[in-house]
Each structure stands twice: as structure tokens, then as C-alpha cells.
Design a protein around this motif. Structure first.
Motif, PDB file in Angstrom:
ATOM      1  N   THR A  34      -2.865  -6.336   3.811  1.00 21.85           N
ATOM      2  CA  THR A  34      -3.390  -6.242   2.269  1.00 21.85           C
ATOM      3  C   THR A  34      -3.690  -4.895   1.953  1.00 21.85           C
ATOM      4  OG1 THR A  34      -5.548  -6.669   3.304  1.00 21.85           O
ATOM      5  CG2 THR A  34      -4.338  -8.561   2.622  1.00 21.85           C
ATOM      6  N   GLY A  35      -3.754  -3.963   2.701  1.00 18.16           N
ATOM      7  CA  GLY A  35      -3.955  -2.533   2.391  1.00 18.16           C
ATOM      8  C   GLY A  35      -3.892  -1.796   3.580  1.00 18.16           C
ATOM      9  N   ALA A  60       0.854  -1.248  -0.026  1.00 25.03           N
ATOM     10  CA  ALA A  60       0.054   0.034  -0.146  1.00 25.03           C
ATOM     11  C   ALA A  60       0.916   1.271  -0.003  1.00 25.03           C
ATOM     12  CB  ALA A  60      -1.057   0.025   1.044  1.00 25.03           C
ATOM     13  N   THR A  61       0.240   2.425  -0.462  1.00 28.13           N
ATOM     14  CA  THR A  61       0.960   3.589  -0.591  1.00 28.13           C
ATOM     15  C   THR A  61      -0.031   4.661   0.238  1.00 28.13           C
ATOM     16  OG1 THR A  61       1.871   3.250  -2.835  1.00 28.13           O
ATOM     17  CG2 THR A  61       1.652   5.551  -1.928  1.00 28.13           C
ATOM     18  N   LEU A  62       0.851   5.296   1.132  1.00 28.77           N
ATOM     19  CA  LEU A  62      -0.006   6.282   2.175  1.00 28.77           C
ATOM     20  C   LEU A  62       0.584   7.783   1.350  1.00 28.77           C
ATOM     21  CD1 LEU A  62       0.454   3.738   4.001  1.00 28.77           C
ATOM     22  CD2 LEU A  62       0.685   5.414   5.911  1.00 28.77           C
ATOM     23  N   THR A  63      -0.496   8.694   1.480  1.00 30.63           N
ATOM     24  CA  THR A  63      -0.442  10.022   0.876  1.00 30.63           C
ATOM     25  C   THR A  63      -0.938  10.946   1.700  1.00 30.63           C
ATOM     26  OG1 THR A  63      -2.385   9.591  -0.595  1.00 30.63           O
ATOM     27  CG2 THR A  63      -0.285   9.111  -1.528  1.00 30.63           C
ATOM     28  N   GLU A  97      -4.919  -3.049   7.049  1.00 32.18           N
ATOM     29  CA  GLU A  97      -5.835  -4.105   6.637  1.00 32.18           C
ATOM     30  C   GLU A  97      -5.157  -5.432   6.477  1.00 32.18           C
ATOM     31  OE1 GLU A  97      -7.553  -2.665   2.840  1.00 32.18           O
ATOM     32  OE2 GLU A  97      -8.954  -1.328   3.918  1.00 32.18           O
ATOM     33  N   GLY A  98      -5.557  -6.575   7.416  1.00 30.33           N
ATOM     34  CA  GLY A  98      -4.704  -7.819   7.296  1.00 30.33           C
ATOM     35  C   GLY A  98      -3.888  -7.588   8.808  1.00 30.33           C
TER      36      GLY A  98
END
Length: 339
Positions: free
Chosen positions: A192-193, A152-155, A185-186
């Protein structure tokens, strides 16, 4: 974090695979392993050395502490088996056991990513947050090869603050990054995200898991949260006047509801280790290495006279406070104060 968000600016080299020679662990398999004699004894009021022989050369084979090589440690976290797992610049992962043996876990001579990394150990590897300033990438690092797998990418950063956190709570892993808050998530081993949520406290600059939940630092307050992230206490805090101009570079929980806090000046050498709790702020170690020379007299001296290079990480392990000094290529220890 140097220059605002440069904690591990030396860093995340560990995240490339070491498959070139089968992912080995550095050193010749035919060489006998050294016989460790345990961790160095703690000394009241003194910083003592665990790793780093002053050369700045990388650890490439198993060695007994304290006379081990080490090149600019990036992070060091307790692993699921009780050992510490960390990384060093231009190298892969290494481990430090409670009997005093340091050894490479992966071989990795790839180019460094030159970004900060926050890590949390799971059963099978590390959950890692790789901070690219404008965004951050969440993923896992395999302990067998050091390979990073992004999920995942955080912005949408709100503030350019230097310290991020991965917080393992009963309802899931939480991420504190650049003034934002996220739910993973997970699990730690199978993320997973991420989903962005409202921060539990406004103006967070650092946070850490504690005995009862999470403790957060803002610029003015130490805020105690329970495991549901509900506020249960708040105390004013400030960096001591004698350390004016410094900012927070690292935090870890103190075993209660307080924090051990590393401070420093972005772009400069020197800093301090503080204990911040509802009872106030205590300076545990402080000092500055020479600005121009290789002066890194940061250990085996009175803690208040230690010439620290840059406090890049803190963790509590084996009833001691572990201090990472990346500019002076050292892993140091302090006795734990009463909590």
C-alpha cells in the motif's frame, strides 16, 4: 545494469498488459506442447546453457530447453509455485519449469520502458521496483496479463548504484535502492505504500536475502545482518585484480551468509560471476564476448573461458546457480560451490 544503473535497461516491457488477444501466452493453442526431458545436466567447471539458441529471437511459444529462443532476458526469479518467472525484451512474462519447459505467460509487444526492474514473487503475482534513475516506482505485476500497478514512488537517492533489492523479512518487505532503505507497507501481494528508514549499513551497493537474514555489499566489506537487520559479521572484500575496472551488476544469496555476485564494465561486453563469502572471493566464471561481433560463446565451455555478454541477473534454483546474460540472450547454469 549497464552504464551505472542499466541492469535491465532493455527491459520492463513486461509491465504492459497483453490484453490484445486475451492475455494468452503466445503460440497457437491448437499446437501440441513439446515434451520436455528435464533441465540440462550440470558439468563441473563449465557454464551450460538452459535457454537461448543463439538467434536472439524471442520466445513466443512453449519450447523444451535447451534449444529455446530467447530475446535479452531482463530478470528471472523463483515463483511461488516453484517455477522461474521472468521477462524478455519487447515481450511479456515467461516461465521456466523444473521439467525443462519454457513458455510465455503473457503476450506483450509494447514499447520497452528502458529501465531496470527488480522483482520478488508473491502468491498471486510479482512485487516490482521499476528504477527510473532519479526515482523508482514500487508496484505489482499480474501474472495473467503482465500489467504493472503502481503503489508508491521512491525519491531522494543518495548514490547512483546499479543494484536494487526487495528483501522479504519476517517484519515486512525491505527495499534497498540507490543508497536508500525503505519499508514496504502491506505485504508482497498487497503493498500500500513505503516508508523511508535509515539504512542498516552505510554505503550499501547491493544486498540479498540469505539463510539467516540479509547480506550487504559495500565497496570494501561483506556485511552479514540477521533478520532484524542487526550486524553480526563483517569481512573485507574486493573485486579480484584480474577483473579491475568492473563493478557489481547482480547479486543473490548463496544459501548461507555469502553472495553470488555478477560483475561487468558499464557500456562494455564481458564480466564475471563471483562467490563472495567470509572465506574470500572465488571467480566462478569470467570472460568477454567480442566487442563488435555476435561472438557469444558463453556456454558449454569452461566457465573461466566463457565469453559473457552482460551478467544482468543471478538466482539459485533447482540446486544450481542461474545466470542471465542479457546481451547474449541466454539463461545459463553453473554448479553450486560448497557453502
Amino acid at each position: 545494469m549497464r552504464a551505472v544503473r542499466v541492469t535491465a535497461i532493455l527491459a520492463a516491457v513486461l509491465l504492459t498488459a497483453a490484453a490484445c488477444d486475451g492475455g494468452g501466452g503466445g503460440g497457437d493453442d491448437d499446437d501440441p506442447s513439446p515434451t520436455p526431458s528435464g533441465l540440462p545436466a550440470l558439468q563441473d567447471g563449465r557454464l551450460t546453457r538452459i535457454m537461448g539458441d543463439g538467434s536472439g529471437d524471442p520466445l513466443t511459444e512453449a519450447q523444451a530447453v535447451p534449444d529455446t529462443r530467447l530475446e535479452q532476458p531482463v530478470f528471472l526469479v523463483p515463483g511461488s509455485g516453484g517455477d522461474l518467472v521472468g521477462s524478455q525484451w519487447r515481450r511479456g512474462l515467461f516461465g521456466l519449469s523444473s521439467d525443462g519447459l519454457a513458455r510465455p505467460l503473457t503476450d506483450d509487444d509494447g514499447d520497452p520502458w528502458s529501465v531496470p526492474v527488480t522483482a520478488l514473487a508473491g502468491a498471486d503475482g510479482l512485487l516490482a521496483l521499476v528504477d527510473d534513475n532519479a526515482e523508482a516506482r514500487l508496484g505489482t505485476i499480474g501474472l495473467d496479463d503482465g500489467e504493472f500497478t503502481e503503489v508508491a514512488t521512491l525519491t531522494d537517492q543518495v548514490e547512483n548504484v546499479p543494484v536494487s533489492a526487495l528483501l522479504d523479512l519476517p517484519d515486512g518487505v525491505q527495499v534497498q535502492w540507490a543508497g536508500t532503505w525503505w519499508t514496504v507497507e502491506g505485504g508482497v501481494d498487497d503493498p500500500t505504500g513505503v516508508e523511508q528508514v535509515e539504512p542498516p549499513v552505510e554505503g550499501v551497493i547491493a544486498s540479498a536475502r540469505t539463510a539467516t537474514g540479509v547480506t550487504v555489499l559495500t565497496a570494501t566489506d561483506l556485511v552479514v545482518l540477521d533478520e532484524s537487520l542487526t550486524e553480526t559479521g563483517r569481512t573485507p572484500w574486493a573485486i579480484p585484480a584480474e577483473l579491475a575496472g568492473q563493478s557489481v551488476t547482480a547479486v543473490t544469496g548463496d544459501g548461507g551468509d555469502g553472495l553470488f555476485v555478477g560483475t561487468g564494465v558499464p557500456g562494455s561486453r564481458g564480466g564475471a560471476v563471483l562467490h563472495v563469502s567470509a572465506d574470500g572471493v572465488d571467480v566462478l566464471a569470467a570472460g568477454a564476448a567480442s566487442g563488435d561481433g555476435p561472438d557469444c560463446d558463453n556456454a558449454d565451455v569452461a566457465a573461466t573461458d566463457a565469453r559473457l555478454g552482460y551478467v544482468a541477473g543471478l538466482t539459485v534454483w533447482q540446486d544450481r546457480l542461474i545466470v542471465l546474460d542479457d546481451l547474449c540472450s541466454s539463461v545459463l547454469q553453473l554448479p553450486l560451490p560448497a557453502v
